[in-house]
Motif scaffolding. Structure first.
Motif, PDB file in Angstrom:
ATOM      1  N   ALA A  93       0.830  -1.200   0.000  1.00  0.00           N
ATOM      2  CA  ALA A  93       0.000   0.000   0.000  1.00  0.00           C
ATOM      3  C   ALA A  93       0.866   1.251   0.000  1.00  0.00           C
ATOM      4  O   ALA A  93       0.527   2.248  -0.655  1.00  0.00           O
ATOM      5  N   VAL A 159     -10.083  -5.040  -3.871  1.00  0.00           N
ATOM      6  CA  VAL A 159      -8.889  -4.790  -3.060  1.00  0.00           C
ATOM      7  C   VAL A 159      -8.362  -6.096  -2.473  1.00  0.00           C
ATOM      8  O   VAL A 159      -7.151  -6.356  -2.471  1.00  0.00           O
ATOM      9  N   ALA A 162      -6.558  -8.133  -5.037  1.00  0.00           N
ATOM     10  CA  ALA A 162      -5.234  -7.553  -5.302  1.00  0.00           C
ATOM     11  C   ALA A 162      -4.277  -7.884  -4.163  1.00  0.00           C
ATOM     12  O   ALA A 162      -3.093  -8.173  -4.395  1.00  0.00           O
ATOM     13  N   ALA A 163      -4.792  -7.878  -2.916  1.00  0.00           N
ATOM     14  CA  ALA A 163      -3.945  -8.211  -1.769  1.00  0.00           C
ATOM     15  C   ALA A 163      -3.501  -9.665  -1.843  1.00  0.00           C
ATOM     16  O   ALA A 163      -2.346  -9.991  -1.535  1.00  0.00           O
ATOM     17  N   LEU A 304     -11.710   2.790  -3.076  1.00  0.00           N
ATOM     18  CA  LEU A 304     -11.255   1.414  -2.882  1.00  0.00           C
ATOM     19  C   LEU A 304     -10.833   0.796  -4.207  1.00  0.00           C
ATOM     20  O   LEU A 304      -9.824   0.082  -4.274  1.00  0.00           O
ATOM     21  N   LEU A 307      -7.442   2.130  -5.028  1.00  0.00           N
ATOM     22  CA  LEU A 307      -6.418   1.477  -4.206  1.00  0.00           C
ATOM     23  C   LEU A 307      -6.133   0.077  -4.728  1.00  0.00           C
ATOM     24  O   LEU A 307      -4.969  -0.329  -4.874  1.00  0.00           O
ATOM     25  N   GLY A 308      -7.212  -0.661  -5.037  1.00  0.00           N
ATOM     26  CA  GLY A 308      -7.036  -2.017  -5.543  1.00  0.00           C
ATOM     27  C   GLY A 308      -6.279  -2.037  -6.846  1.00  0.00           C
ATOM     28  O   GLY A 308      -5.397  -2.869  -7.056  1.00  0.00           O
ATOM     29  N   SER A 309      -6.591  -1.084  -7.750  1.00  0.00           N
ATOM     30  CA  SER A 309      -5.917  -1.127  -9.046  1.00  0.00           C
ATOM     31  C   SER A 309      -4.448  -0.757  -8.909  1.00  0.00           C
ATOM     32  O   SER A 309      -3.614  -1.281  -9.645  1.00  0.00           O
ATOM     33  N   LEU A 311      -2.627  -1.382  -6.135  1.00  0.00           N
ATOM     34  CA  LEU A 311      -2.012  -2.578  -5.543  1.00  0.00           C
ATOM     35  C   LEU A 311      -1.711  -3.604  -6.637  1.00  0.00           C
ATOM     36  O   LEU A 311      -0.655  -4.238  -6.644  1.00  0.00           O
ATOM     37  N   LYS A 312      -2.664  -3.736  -7.558  1.00  0.00           N
ATOM     38  CA  LYS A 312      -2.502  -4.665  -8.675  1.00  0.00           C
ATOM     39  C   LYS A 312      -1.328  -4.243  -9.548  1.00  0.00           C
ATOM     40  O   LYS A 312      -0.529  -5.077  -9.993  1.00  0.00           O
TER      41      LYS A 312
ATOM     42  N   GLY B  19      -7.467  -8.198   3.572  1.00  0.00           N
ATOM     43  CA  GLY B  19      -7.904  -7.151   2.654  1.00  0.00           C
ATOM     44  C   GLY B  19      -9.348  -6.759   2.913  1.00  0.00           C
ATOM     45  O   GLY B  19      -9.687  -5.568   2.965  1.00  0.00           O
ATOM     46  N   MET B  23     -10.575  -3.161   4.653  1.00  0.00           N
ATOM     47  CA  MET B  23     -11.227  -2.205   3.764  1.00  0.00           C
ATOM     48  C   MET B  23     -12.711  -2.017   4.061  1.00  0.00           C
ATOM     49  O   MET B  23     -13.267  -0.956   3.797  1.00  0.00           O
TER      50      MET B  23
END
Lengths: 432, 124
Positions: A93, A159, A162-163, A304, A307-309, A311-312, B19, B23
């Motif tokens: 992150a 998210v 991606a994590a 969110l 953030l996920g994209s 992280l990806k 995650g 979130m």
């Protein structure tokens, strides 16, 4: 009509501050202190080294490094630490947040703007935090006929997926959240979830633009999944393993991009398509279909997904580094931990402090992390650079590129790898 | 043995769960502190660039690229099969590559007409 905010008054601000302090003190005295005493009466405190553990003693333990360092060291080997902080979520992150800021500044420089400038006094360095606060305090508007549970769940799942992808990336020797034998296949399995989440989110919004964007995302990911999978086969053939840590360790002399440049280029292009970035940002083409599958997402839901994209993006860049650029391998540049501190202790004026449990992190780990981060940042730079340089490709050109040209190059790459192994250049008895 | 193998993957699931656990509170906090005004029903209509939306949101779509989905279903599985061979290549005798060449020829040979046919718009 919006309501204009009342003028700021210092006296009112101080009054509210004092009010809050008064209430906090009152509640602490009336509820907090009695609760602490009741707990102290009920709980039997343990005896450590012949002394009864009192709150005073506990505080003095907390500031004593010889007692806390082993605890920290033990904590750092647990799964919880790895998942939450270092090779896992926190690290990723942090890099993702840095990527967002660097991307905005870089785009601004390319387009002759200044970008984020005011927030945080120095070059807008706190802009990201301000944006986060803005997003979290914005109203979440959901279309009336939307499928609400799926609509709420999709960004969180994005998210989390991606994590899970980040969990498979080895950062330094031994520092990986999930060291699995079939690591690369697990990566493909996790990547396969992204189009499903995209299409679920797009379908549940019950709106036209997200639906078109979701269908586009589906087709794009479908046509670039096979080049992505086939381009990595060459690396697996010359290393003979699917474990990502072992693949990284096998590149101590040469990174595989030296021998398999075609595979690396194909993987990079397929990666751009999987990340939905320009020139392949058809699912969120903002000049054609508003914002694609993100159109109806508002407030924190959009935050969110962003953030996920990112992280990806970090995970894909790290995967490229691990597979083609040698991961943590690099010349040793981190100086060794000074021996005097371990043997003699630190001299601070009249007292000498000898601390057991140092060093907390080994030299190999620090060096590996340094090289990994440097290479990853370099790859991220090349991922975000096309955004300022290239236009968007057409849908039919995209499908044609994915299905004919990239797959053809993938087969050439497979035969190059096969030739390298059978000619004795790589593999047992070869260079490595 | 099987449990041990599966246990290796538990940290991936743990990361997935973390995650979600990290979130979901962001959404809950956002819901608590953000304004919620239900003053105007027009606000909750789907976005259509300021126009009043017409028709259903989930419209029927002309799936012009449907053959590519069919091809994906077949060739994705074939591509994953190649990994079983690729991971064991260094231990296999060289004669074991010949059947794989046959497999690749079938894969390539099937893909070329499939691509040709999916390009013909009239039959879809």
């Amino acid at each position: 009509m919006s309501v204009i905010a009342p003028d700021f008054k210092l006296s009112g601000f101080i009054k509210s501050l004092l009010d809050n302090i008064f209430w906090i003190l009152l509640l602490f005295v009336l509820i907090g202190l009695p609760a602490v005493f009741m707990i102290l009466i009920v709980i039997e405190m343990p005896i450590i080294d012949g002394e009864l553990l009192t709150p005073f003693l506990a505080l003095s333990y907390l500031v004593n490094p010889t007692r806390t360092l082993p605890v920290i060291q033990a904590f750092m080997t647990t799964d919880i630490f790895r998942v939450m902080a270092f090779p896992g979520f926190g690290f990723a992150a942090l890099l993702a947040a840095g990527t967002i800021f660097a991307e905005r500044k870089m785009m601004a420089k390319i387009q002759l703007r200044v970008g984020p400038f005011y927030c945080g006094k120095f070059e807008g360095i706190l802009q990201l935090m301000g944006d986060g606060l803005k997003l979290i305090s914005k109203e979440i508007i959901i279309p009336a006929k939307a499928d609400k549970p799926i609509f709420w769940a999709a960004p969180v799942l994005f998210v989390a997926t991606a994590a899970a992808f980040v969990a498979l990336i080895p950062v330094a020797p031994g520092w990986v959240v999930a060291d699995v034998d079939l690591g690369l296949l697990a990566v493909f399995a996790v990547i396969g979830f992204f189009p499903i989440i995209t299409i679920l989110s797009a379908w549940s919004a019950n709106s036209k633009y997200p639906f078109i964007g979701g269908i586009r995302a589906l087709f794009q990911m479908v046509s670039f999944e096979i080049p992505l999978i086939l381009s990595l086969l060459g690396v697996v053939m010359v290393t003979g393993t699917l474990n990502l840590s072992e693949i990284t360790a096998s590149q101590s002399n040469f990174p595989w991009i030296v021998f398999l440049p075609i595979g690396a280029i194909v993987f990079f292009i397929a990666m751009l398509a999987e990340l939905e970035r320009i020139p392949f940002d058809l699912p969120e083409a903002e000049s054609e279909i508003v914002a694609g599958w993100l159109t109806e997402l508002s407030g924190m839901l959009y935050g969110l997904v962003q953030l996920g994209s990112y992280l990806k993006l970090y995970a894909f860049a790290a995967l490229f580094v691990v597979l083609f650029l040698g991961g943590w391998n690099g010349p040793m540049v981190v100086p060794p931990f000074p021996e005097e501190i371990i043997t003699e202790g630190i001299e601070m004026g009249p007292i000498t402090l000898s601390i057991e449990g140092l060093p907390l992190l080994t030299q190999e780990m620090l060096n590996g992390t340094l090289w990994f981060v440097l290479k990853t940042v370099g790859v991220i730079f090349f991922i975000i650079l096309p955004r300022g340089v290239f236009p968007r490709v057409r849908v039919d050109l995209l499908l044609d590129l994915g299905w004919t040209k990239l797959i053809g190059l993938c087969f050439i790459n497979i035969f190059i790898a096969l030739g390298l192994v059978y000619a004795g250049v790589l593999g047992p008895g070869g260079l490595q | 043995m099987v449990g041990e193998l599966a246990g290796n993957y538990s940290t991936v699931v743990l990361m997935f769960a973390f995650g979600i656990a990290a979130m979901a509170p962001a959404l809950v906090i956002s819901r608590m502190i953000s304004p919620r005004k239900r003053s105007n029903p027009v606000k909750f209509l789907p976005m259509e660039c300021g126009q009043v939306p017409s028709g259903e949101g989930r419209t029927h779509f002309m799936m012009q690229y449907y053959p590519y989905i069919l091809m994906f279903v077949v060739f994705d599985v074939m591509a994953i099969f190649l990994y079983a061979w690729g991971a064991a290549l260094l231990e296999l005798p060289k004669s074991a590559t010949l059947p794989m060449m046959g497999f690749l020829a079938i894969m390539f040979g099937a893909m070329a007409p499939a691509l040709y046919l999916s390009g013909k718009r009239r039959i879809w």
